[in-house]
Write a protein that holds these residues in place. Structure first.
Motif, mmCIF file in Angstrom:
data_model
loop_
_atom_site.group_PDB
_atom_site.id
_atom_site.type_symbol
_atom_site.label_atom_id
_atom_site.label_comp_id
_atom_site.label_asym_id
_atom_site.label_seq_id
_atom_site.Cartn_x
_atom_site.Cartn_y
_atom_site.Cartn_z
ATOM 1 N N UNK A 55 13.105 -2.513 -2.696
ATOM 2 C CA UNK A 55 11.930 -2.625 -1.825
ATOM 3 C C UNK A 55 11.425 -4.055 -1.755
ATOM 4 N N UNK A 56 11.475 -4.775 -2.887
ATOM 5 C CA UNK A 56 10.994 -6.151 -2.884
ATOM 6 C C UNK A 56 11.906 -7.057 -2.069
ATOM 7 N N UNK A 57 13.207 -6.715 -1.984
ATOM 8 C CA UNK A 57 14.136 -7.493 -1.180
ATOM 9 C C UNK A 57 13.972 -7.170 0.304
ATOM 10 N N UNK A 58 13.758 -5.889 0.600
ATOM 11 C CA UNK A 58 13.665 -5.467 1.993
ATOM 12 C C UNK A 58 12.358 -5.903 2.634
ATOM 13 N N UNK A 59 11.288 -5.953 1.858
ATOM 14 C CA UNK A 59 9.971 -6.271 2.423
ATOM 15 C C UNK A 59 9.264 -7.321 1.581
ATOM 16 N N UNK A 60 9.758 -8.556 1.625
ATOM 17 C CA UNK A 60 9.058 -9.617 0.891
ATOM 18 C C UNK A 60 7.794 -10.036 1.630
ATOM 19 N N UNK A 80 3.976 -10.783 3.043
ATOM 20 C CA UNK A 80 2.715 -10.155 3.427
ATOM 21 C C UNK A 80 2.870 -8.689 3.796
ATOM 22 N N UNK A 81 3.958 -8.324 4.466
ATOM 23 C CA UNK A 81 4.107 -6.942 4.920
ATOM 24 C C UNK A 81 4.047 -5.962 3.757
ATOM 25 N N UNK A 82 4.795 -6.262 2.717
ATOM 26 C CA UNK A 82 4.811 -5.358 1.562
ATOM 27 C C UNK A 82 3.471 -5.364 0.835
ATOM 28 N N UNK A 83 2.866 -6.547 0.707
ATOM 29 C CA UNK A 83 1.573 -6.614 0.018
ATOM 30 C C UNK A 83 0.516 -5.817 0.777
ATOM 31 N N UNK A 104 2.969 11.309 -4.058
ATOM 32 C CA UNK A 104 3.841 10.723 -3.044
ATOM 33 C C UNK A 104 3.464 9.261 -2.776
ATOM 34 N N UNK A 105 2.170 8.985 -2.614
ATOM 35 C CA UNK A 105 1.733 7.618 -2.336
ATOM 36 C C UNK A 105 2.031 6.672 -3.502
ATOM 37 N N UNK A 106 1.965 7.212 -4.717
ATOM 38 C CA UNK A 106 2.206 6.369 -5.892
ATOM 39 C C UNK A 106 3.617 5.786 -5.888
ATOM 40 N N UNK A 107 4.523 6.429 -5.160
ATOM 41 C CA UNK A 107 5.903 5.953 -5.085
ATOM 42 C C UNK A 107 6.162 5.114 -3.845
ATOM 43 N N UNK A 108 5.112 4.772 -3.080
ATOM 44 C CA UNK A 108 5.286 4.037 -1.838
ATOM 45 C C UNK A 108 4.888 2.575 -1.996
ATOM 46 N N UNK A 109 5.636 1.693 -1.331
ATOM 47 C CA UNK A 109 5.363 0.263 -1.206
ATOM 48 C C UNK A 109 5.421 -0.492 -2.537
ATOM 49 N N UNK A 110 4.692 -0.035 -3.541
ATOM 50 C CA UNK A 110 4.674 -0.723 -4.832
ATOM 51 C C UNK A 110 4.440 0.327 -5.911
ATOM 52 N N UNK A 111 5.476 0.635 -6.680
ATOM 53 C CA UNK A 111 5.348 1.646 -7.726
ATOM 54 C C UNK A 111 4.634 1.055 -8.936
ATOM 55 N N UNK A 112 4.295 1.918 -9.880
ATOM 56 C CA UNK A 112 3.623 1.449 -11.088
ATOM 57 C C UNK A 112 4.494 0.447 -11.843
#
Length: 335
Positions: free
Chosen positions: A169-174, A176-179, A292-300
């Motif tokens: 995920x960090x490679x696919x969406x580096x 501002x978009x991912x943040x 479900x949201x906890x696993x989206x965009x940025x996991x723990x």
């Protein structure tokens, strides 16, 4: 410096709460559950007309011209209402995908790292890394995806095949978009945490056992207090991260909001007792969406890595012979 919400921000939040109460009340929520989730196009257009997706577009581009702090307030209300659909992706795609800003187009995201794609069946576009898939490319992407069972009855999921599945995920969406995706998802989690706290307090003040309201029992008081003690620090973290846009603060906000949403929903279930586990109650919907949201965009785990990296390298005491990865008291043999 005053970090309180301005009158305009309070009015914006109140207006969105009123709107969602009118267009997505409990009857509409339960109807969405019964049909298995998916995007309600009429609701999507109503959100578009209200400026939900175009909030941060400049006015000359047809947007509202507001910022990330205001967007956080709207997504917090969406989380309270358990509003379904790829809200974050469509909001982020406004201005880049035709019709997204107006609610005419539904945009979802393939995050990579083997994570399932939400609401793929009803999407008009998919964000895959730095690309936007539409038309024939979208059709080919959908044809290669496999439906998977979702824990959340309001969020249908597909497992994507091919290029989107392997990248992290960090490679696919580096950048501002991912943040921003992580922060807006944290705002939804915050809204859910606040709502389950209210639900628990309301139930504790109405339910009687052994001739007394259960809210008078110390164990129930502690649960409710713990829920509030998780929600408010998460609120501070989310609001602060919206102001600074700092990656480390966003990671902390996502971590705190995820914990508050999941643990508050579990405690709310505990306070409701047996009836909280029934299909007719709404508490389990908050818990499933929070998972479900906890696993989206940025996991723990990913958020913890961001926070750990910000601490810098470990510095051993002067003169220590401890090897890397070992505590000073473990170096040099036995006692």
């Amino acid at each position: 410096m005053d970090f309180q919400l301005s009158d305009d921000q309070r009015a914006l939040r109140s207006g969105m709460r009123d709107l969602l109460g009118a267009v997505f009340g409990r009857e509409r929520l339960r109807a969405a559950v019964e049909r298995g989730g998916g995007v309600d196009r009429a609701l999507w257009r109503e959100l578009g007309a209200a400026g939900f997706f175009a909030l941060r577009l400049p006015e000359e581009a047809g947007g509202v011209g507001l910022g990330l702090p205001e967007a956080v307030l709207l997504f917090e209300e969406a989380g309270r209402a358990l509003l379904p659909g790829p809200l974050v992706a469509t909001h982020l795609a406004a201005g880049a995908v035709k019709g997204a800003a107006e609610g005419e187009a539904v945009v979802t995201v393939a995050e990579g790292a083997g994570r399932p794609v939400a609401d793929l069946g009803g999407a008009d576009a998919v964000l895959v890394g730095g690309e936007v898939l539409t038309g024939e490319r979208l059709a080919a992407f959908v044809a290669g995806a496999v439906p998977v069972r979702s824990m959340d009855p309001l969020t249908p999921l597909h497992r994507a095949q091919g290029r989107s599945a392997g990248a992290g995920a960090s490679e696919a969406y580096p950048g501002a978009l991912r943040r921003e995706g992580a922060l807006l998802t944290a705002a939804e989690q915050l809204g859910s945490a606040a709502r389950t706290t209210e639900m628990a307090v309301q139930h504790a003040g109405a339910r009687e056992q052994f001739g007394s309201l259960i809210g008078s029992f110390q164990a129930v008081k502690h649960l409710c207090a713990d829920m509030l003690a998780r929600t408010e620090p998460a609120r501070s973290a989310v609001y602060a991260a919206a102001l600074t846009g700092d990656p480390v603060e966003i990671a902390a906000a996502k971590l705190l909001a995820d914990e508050a949403a999941v643990r508050n929903a579990r405690d709310c279930l505990q306070i409701h007792g047996g009836m909280g586990f029934t299909w007719e109650a709404d508490v389990h919907l908050h818990l499933k969406r929070a998972w479900l949201r906890a696993a989206r965009w940025l996991t723990a785990a990913e958020a913890e890595e961001v926070l750990a990296a910000d601490l810098g390298p470990v510095r051993l005491p002067h003169g220590s012979s401890a090897a890397p990865g070992r505590r000073p008291d473990e170096a040099g043999g036995g006692a």
